[in-house]
Write an enzyme that holds these catalytic residues in place. Structure first.
Site, mmCIF file in Angstrom:
data_model
loop_
_atom_site.group_PDB
_atom_site.id
_atom_site.type_symbol
_atom_site.label_atom_id
_atom_site.label_comp_id
_atom_site.label_asym_id
_atom_site.label_seq_id
_atom_site.Cartn_x
_atom_site.Cartn_y
_atom_site.Cartn_z
ATOM 1 N N HIS A 1 0.730 -1.229 0.016
ATOM 2 C CA HIS A 1 -0.108 0.012 -0.041
ATOM 3 C C HIS A 1 0.974 1.114 -0.022
ATOM 4 O O HIS A 1 1.993 1.128 0.528
ATOM 5 C CB HIS A 1 -0.715 0.046 1.163
ATOM 6 C CG HIS A 1 -1.966 0.726 1.040
ATOM 7 N ND1 HIS A 1 -2.002 2.331 1.221
ATOM 8 C CD2 HIS A 1 -3.430 0.766 0.577
ATOM 9 C CE1 HIS A 1 -3.120 2.893 1.109
ATOM 10 N NE2 HIS A 1 -4.121 1.917 0.601
ATOM 11 N N ASP B 1 -7.996 -5.240 -0.254
ATOM 12 C CA ASP B 1 -8.589 -5.893 -1.154
ATOM 13 C C ASP B 1 -8.187 -7.314 -0.904
ATOM 14 O O ASP B 1 -8.610 -8.136 -1.883
ATOM 15 C CB ASP B 1 -8.114 -5.393 -2.501
ATOM 16 C CG ASP B 1 -8.818 -4.062 -2.833
ATOM 17 O OD1 ASP B 1 -10.009 -3.912 -2.585
ATOM 18 O OD2 ASP B 1 -8.171 -3.076 -3.311
#
Ligand code: CMC
Length: 428
Positions: free
Chosen positions: A307, A364
């Site tokens: 991320h 996700d």
């Protein structure tokens, strides 16, 4: 700490104020950089160090793995609030009272009809169209059917546009799925809660009654809360920058949906599932795929890992992982893909490559597994993300307009040819 940053360029010193946020983050205010230094600019590809705005909506600390909306922790909101309360909180800054919440829901329901001509646009898409492309087009088309939603200067007009899109968007979401599945388009049921209505609009068959499943309703509500905002990510920055030209809320949202579609952003939830399927089909050899992810010659990346901001566990991923176990058990779904996901996670968490780069599972990684357990097709996963992110986009757009932010227009450093004479075509 001194509240001044000093920059020295070719022996000349320039001072810039330091500003501190409420969570003690510090930023150098370079608003006057170009005017005081005679045109010097900054270069920051991907805006890794650049704050584009001051915002009071969402705080995240990527090192510590903290996420909060308007000061409330994501863990507490996911456990105690429902999606509409969170939407209200994000957009208007405070948790609603019972009366405010009821009125908000009534106002949204009153706007839940979509012009019947939009069906013709839906009809014109091939069944094979990706639902995100359809959703983005339909959201943009809403502007044509609601022209008064474009120039919204007063808070009252903004409110009307906000409840209008919150009412119509779930219908568009459901229609993207129904189109793919060849089901007649449906307008839902005003007597239902927001999330129950979305599910019914998506799954109701014309020849049978739709029975709500509380486990699915609660799980979707939680997933939508977890996705509701994430400060200045790619799609949100897109919404803010498009909105900064006063292009209108629906056009700005449509652009945000397109940005979310990409596999490095919201499209990762679909990419994760496809990756896990591929690993399963290939015999479940997770080590082989770990090696591919680390091989710089191989374009393969471990989708759902890493991320831009989190250099620690994504707090949303922690909540979703627990929810995935519970939801699949409650629904009686045994999905071999869940085991592959857990195996990959364990390997990555103990692998030097991932540890050194602080690559952890993101939101996700497990969300697609839950969506699949609920019967949502893989290419609808990012649409579900968009449904969750809608209040965040709206809140950020509204904040940007109320703060009267200037039009977004970054600078560049030109590295092309310098002035040269034109060469006629017969001499090139
Ligand atoms: N698999 C393998 N290596 C990776 C991965 C990954 N998923 N993510 C990052 N790296 C490596 C990358 O190759 C680089 O290595 P090196 O330093 O040797 O060049 C290093 O880690 C830093 O990566 P980066 O691409 O510079 O980091 P970034 O901040 O630009 O990208 C990211 C962040 C999310 C785009 C990236 O981690 C990625 O592509 N992840 C997979 C896609 C994904 O899951 N996206 C969903 C993000 S969460 C949902 C949302 O908010 O959108």
């Amino acid at each position: 700490m001194a509240n001044i940053a000093t920059l020295e360029i070719n022996g000349e010193k320039y001072e810039f104020p330091l500003i501190e946020g409420t969570e003690k983050e510090v930023a150098i205010d370079i608003k006057n950089l170009r005017s005081t230094t005679g045109g010097v600019t900054t270069i920051d590809p991907g805006y890794k160090n650049t704050g584009s705005c001051e915002s009071s909506i969402t705080f995240l600390d990527g090192e510590k793995g903290i996420l909060s909306y308007r000061g409330y922790s994501i863990e507490e909101l996911a456990e105690k609030a429902d999606f509409l309360e969170v939407a209200y909180l994000l957009i208007f800054g405070e948790l609603p009272t019972k009366e405010q919440n009821d009125k908000f829901h009534e106002d949204i329901k009153a706007e839940s009809l979509v012009d019947d001509d939009i069906r013709k646009i839906v009809d014109a898409f091939p069944k094979s169209a990706h639902p995100m492309g359809v959703l983005s087009s339909l959201t943009s088309a809403l502007t044509a059917f609601n022209p008064s939603s474009v120039n919204v200067d007063s808070e009252e007009d903004m409110y009307k546009s906000v409840v209008r899109i919150l009412g119509k968007f779930p219908v568009l979401v459901a229609w993207t799925l129904r189109k793919k599945q060849g089901l007649p388009l449906d307008y839902g049921d005003k007597n239902l809660g927001y999330v129950e209505n979305v599910l019914k609009m998506m799954f109701k068959k014309p020849n049978e009654e739709y029975v709500q499943n509380k486990i699915v309703v609660d799980a979707l509500d939680k997933l939508l809360i977890l996705h509701a905002d994430h400060e200045q990510n790619c799609s949100t920055s897109t919404v803010r920058i498009v909105g900064s030209s006063h292009a209108g809320l629906f056009a700005s949202l449509s652009a945000g949906i397109s940005a979310l579609w990409g596999p490095l952003h919201g499209g990762a939830n679909q990419a994760v599932l496809e990756m896990l399927e591929a690993i399963k089909e290939d015999g479940g050899d997770t080590k082989k795929y770990m090696a591919k992810a680390k091989d710089k010659e191989d374009p393969f990346r471990l989708m759902g890992f890493g991320h831009r901001v989190y250099k620690n566990f994504d707090p949303r991923a922690k909540i979703i992982k627990v929810a995935a176990d519970e939801v699949l058990a409650d629904l009686g779904v045994e999905d071999p893909i869940l085991e592959i996901a857990k195996g990959l996670e364990q390997e990555a968490l103990n692998d030097d490559y991932f540890v050194k780069r602080k690559l952890y599972p993101n939101v996700d990684f497990y969300s697609g597994i839950i969506y699949r357990g609920m019967g949502i097709p893989t290419d609808m996963f990012t649409v579900m993300f968009a449904l969750g992110r809608l209040p965040g986009w709206i809140a950020q757009w509204r904040e940007m307009r109320l703060r009267k932010e200037p039009i977004g227009r970054p600078r560049q450093l030109y590295i092309g040819e310098t002035k040269r004479p034109f060469v006629p075509i017969n001499k090139r």
